[in-house]
Write a protein that holds these residues in place. Structure first.
Motif, PDB file in Angstrom:
ATOM      1  N   VAL A  50       0.837  -1.204   0.000  1.00 47.67           N
ATOM      2  CA  VAL A  50       0.000   0.000   0.000  1.00 47.67           C
ATOM      3  C   VAL A  50       0.869   1.250   0.000  1.00 47.67           C
ATOM      4  N   VAL A  51       1.825   1.296   0.914  1.00 48.68           N
ATOM      5  CA  VAL A  51       2.667   2.480   1.031  1.00 48.68           C
ATOM      6  C   VAL A  51       3.538   2.648  -0.215  1.00 48.68           C
ATOM      7  N   THR A  52       4.162   1.570  -0.675  1.00 50.13           N
ATOM      8  CA  THR A  52       5.043   1.652  -1.844  1.00 50.13           C
ATOM      9  C   THR A  52       4.283   2.103  -3.077  1.00 50.13           C
ATOM     10  N   ALA A  81      -3.247  15.985  -8.238  1.00 51.98           N
ATOM     11  CA  ALA A  81      -3.117  14.526  -8.337  1.00 51.98           C
ATOM     12  C   ALA A  81      -2.235  13.984  -7.222  1.00 51.98           C
ATOM     13  N   ILE A  82      -1.157  14.697  -6.895  1.00 51.89           N
ATOM     14  CA  ILE A  82      -0.270  14.270  -5.798  1.00 51.89           C
ATOM     15  C   ILE A  82      -1.030  14.291  -4.477  1.00 51.89           C
ATOM     16  N   THR A  83      -1.779  15.344  -4.247  1.00 54.67           N
ATOM     17  CA  THR A  83      -2.582  15.438  -3.020  1.00 54.67           C
ATOM     18  C   THR A  83      -3.595  14.299  -2.953  1.00 54.67           C
ATOM     19  N   GLY A  84      -4.261  14.031  -4.079  1.00 58.22           N
ATOM     20  CA  GLY A  84      -5.240  12.931  -4.112  1.00 58.22           C
ATOM     21  C   GLY A  84      -4.606  11.586  -3.834  1.00 58.22           C
ATOM     22  N   THR A  85      -3.422  11.371  -4.385  1.00 62.14           N
ATOM     23  CA  THR A  85      -2.721  10.107  -4.141  1.00 62.14           C
ATOM     24  C   THR A  85      -2.367   9.969  -2.669  1.00 62.14           C
ATOM     25  N   GLY A  86      -1.905  11.053  -2.058  1.00 67.88           N
ATOM     26  CA  GLY A  86      -1.594  11.014  -0.623  1.00 67.88           C
ATOM     27  C   GLY A  86      -2.820  10.698   0.214  1.00 67.88           C
ATOM     28  N   ARG A  87      -3.946  11.295  -0.146  1.00 68.47           N
ATOM     29  CA  ARG A  87      -5.187  11.018   0.586  1.00 68.47           C
ATOM     30  C   ARG A  87      -5.630   9.574   0.411  1.00 68.47           C
ATOM     31  N   ARG A  88      -5.473   9.045  -0.825  1.00 69.65           N
ATOM     32  CA  ARG A  88      -5.824   7.638  -1.061  1.00 69.65           C
ATOM     33  C   ARG A  88      -4.904   6.712  -0.275  1.00 69.65           C
ATOM     34  N   ALA A  89      -3.636   7.091  -0.139  1.00 69.15           N
ATOM     35  CA  ALA A  89      -2.700   6.275   0.642  1.00 69.15           C
ATOM     36  C   ALA A  89      -3.173   6.181   2.086  1.00 69.15           C
ATOM     37  N   ILE A  90      -3.564   7.311   2.635  1.00 72.61           N
ATOM     38  CA  ILE A  90      -4.062   7.317   4.014  1.00 72.61           C
ATOM     39  C   ILE A  90      -5.340   6.487   4.113  1.00 72.61           C
TER      40      ILE A  90
END
Length: 157
Positions: A50-52, A81-90
């Motif tokens: 998930v994190v990777t 898109a970077i912000t969205g990816t970070g939110r999806r990671a969380i």
């Protein structure tokens, strides 16, 4: 004499039963320890995946942002898109941690980020050329197989 022989036999049988029960308890404890260790390893692999996955996507998107700094609209899309990816990671990490909750009901799992099409669109918005094609007919959801396809698909492009 018969009384003493019966007494010794009863003691011997009791000692044998205690040793068999102790051996069985040790075996069960070993199986439980091995099961816990295997589950911890599986959870560690899942957390790593998930994190990777998300961090790799964020790095690629951040690298793409370097090339679109002259176009403010594209830069804004890439940073979004970077912000969205970070939110999806969380969100994905929370989903995985929810699975560890004792009250969690087991059921078919779908990719935490949804289907593959949103992943493709997210990558395109970040400025990466992506082609997506499907062949054959969709299979029934298999749980972890969908999670794997979700993660591998992003890595292979």
């Amino acid at each position: 004499m018969v009384f003493y022989l019966s007494l010794v036999a009863a003691w011997a049988i009791g000692a044998w039963l205690r040793s068999v029960r102790a051996a069985e308890a040790d075996r069960r404890r070993a199986v439980a320890d091995a099961t816990r260790a295997a589950e911890r390893a599986r959870i560690a692999r899942e957390l790593h995946d998930v994190v990777t996955h998300h961090v790799t996507a964020m790095v690629v998107q951040a690298e793409a942002a370097r090339y679109v700094t002259a176009v403010p609209d594209r830069l804004d899309e890439t940073l979004t898109a970077i912000t969205g990816t970070g939110r999806r990671a969380i969100s994905d990490l929370r989903h995985l941690l929810d699975v560890l909750d004792h009250d969690h009901e087991a059921g078919p799992r779908t990719p935490p980020g949804g289907e593959l099409l949103p992943l493709v669109e997210q990558t395109r918005r970040a400025g990466q050329p992506v082609e997506f094609s499907e062949e054959g007919r969709p299979a029934e959801p298999t749980g972890s197989a969908e999670l794997t396809v979700y993660r591998v698909s992003c890595r292979s492009h």
